[in-house]
Design an enzyme around this catalytic site. Structure first.
Site, mmCIF file in Angstrom:
data_model
loop_
_atom_site.group_PDB
_atom_site.id
_atom_site.type_symbol
_atom_site.label_atom_id
_atom_site.label_comp_id
_atom_site.label_asym_id
_atom_site.label_seq_id
_atom_site.Cartn_x
_atom_site.Cartn_y
_atom_site.Cartn_z
ATOM 1 N N GLY A 46 -38.822 -15.813 20.345
ATOM 2 C CA GLY A 46 -39.843 -16.859 20.319
ATOM 3 C C GLY A 46 -40.931 -16.536 21.316
ATOM 4 C CD GLN A 51 -43.571 -17.264 26.407
ATOM 5 O OE1 GLN A 51 -43.346 -17.645 25.268
ATOM 6 N NE2 GLN A 51 -42.692 -16.574 27.114
ATOM 7 C CB CYS A 92 -38.197 -17.257 29.511
ATOM 8 S SG CYS A 92 -39.928 -17.629 29.176
ATOM 9 C CG LEU A 93 -40.130 -12.609 25.634
ATOM 10 C CD1 LEU A 93 -41.061 -12.481 24.437
ATOM 11 C CD2 LEU A 93 -39.335 -11.317 25.835
ATOM 12 C CG HIS A 134 -37.363 -21.543 25.572
ATOM 13 N ND1 HIS A 134 -36.548 -21.113 26.586
ATOM 14 C CD2 HIS A 134 -38.518 -20.828 25.706
ATOM 15 C CE1 HIS A 134 -37.182 -20.191 27.310
ATOM 16 N NE2 HIS A 134 -38.374 -19.995 26.792
ATOM 17 C CD GLU A 135 -40.582 -19.816 22.549
ATOM 18 O OE1 GLU A 135 -41.636 -19.738 23.208
ATOM 19 O OE2 GLU A 135 -39.583 -19.134 22.811
ATOM 20 C CG HIS A 138 -43.159 -21.522 26.960
ATOM 21 N ND1 HIS A 138 -43.270 -21.068 28.253
ATOM 22 C CD2 HIS A 138 -42.100 -20.853 26.427
ATOM 23 C CE1 HIS A 138 -42.316 -20.167 28.492
ATOM 24 N NE2 HIS A 138 -41.591 -20.025 27.399
HETATM 25 NI NI NI Z 1 -39.951 -18.730 27.208
#
Ligand code: NI
Length: 177
Positions: A46, A51, A92-93, A134-135, A138
């Site tokens: 995701g 991000q 998380c990226l 989660h996304e 963000h």
């Molecule tokens: Ni994340």
């Protein structure tokens, strides 16, 4: 398509509350496609627009094994969440190499615009529901570490800073030395 640079904590763009997208046009579709390519390349399941440094309400997700079930969501909104919750490990990226156990609703229903600007609803459970929650966090400047206890969060962030320092040291080593 273009690979975008993934912003990592503590980049302040990750804490901005994103603006809704006014119209789903070619520029938005291009960004969604670049986000998807960036997510697959990372690799991740995701990715949300902040991000990649864009404070707009856009999310891409693909939790399938074969990476052939992409979802591209514009202005997604959770309209229902199950009372039943589940705890599972998340990463998380934007916080590479640290993981924490987060409690989320087991199932959610979403309303969003697709890449053609059509209003749609989606019901998800398990990993997809977790990933979507989660996304969507963000988009409001919320990171998975915010859901942890302060003790656990500080422990993880100490580890993260140590890892980041190690990465930087590696990068500045003279080549071929
Ligand atoms: Ni994340």
């Amino acid at each position: 398509m273009t690979l975008l640079r993934i912003r990592t904590y503590p980049d302040p763009v990750l804490r901005v509350r994103c603006e809704p997208v006014a119209a789903v046009d070619d520029e938005v579709r291009r960004l969604l496609d670049d986000m998807l390519e960036t997510m697959y390349a990372a690799p991740g399941i995701g990715l949300a627009a902040p991000q990649v440094g864009v404070s707009r309400r856009l999310v891409v997700v693909d939790v399938s094994e074969d990476k052939n079930e992409p979802l591209q969501l514009v202005n997604p909104e959770i309209i229902w969440r199950s009372d039943e919750c589940e705890v599972a490990e998340e990463g998380c990226l934007s916080l590479p190499e640290i993981y924490g156990e987060v409690q989320r609703a087991r199932a959610v229903r979403l309303r969003y615009l697709d890449r053609e600007g059509t209003l749609r609803e989606l019901e998800a459970e398990g990993l997809l529901a977790r990933c979507l929650q989660h996304e969507l966090d963000h988009l409001d400047g919320v990171l998975f570490i915010d859901h942890l206890t302060p003790v656990r969060r500080n422990l993880l962030l100490r580890k993260y800073r140590k890892l980041q320092r190690g990465q930087r040291a590696k990068k500045t080593e003279p080549a071929g030395a």
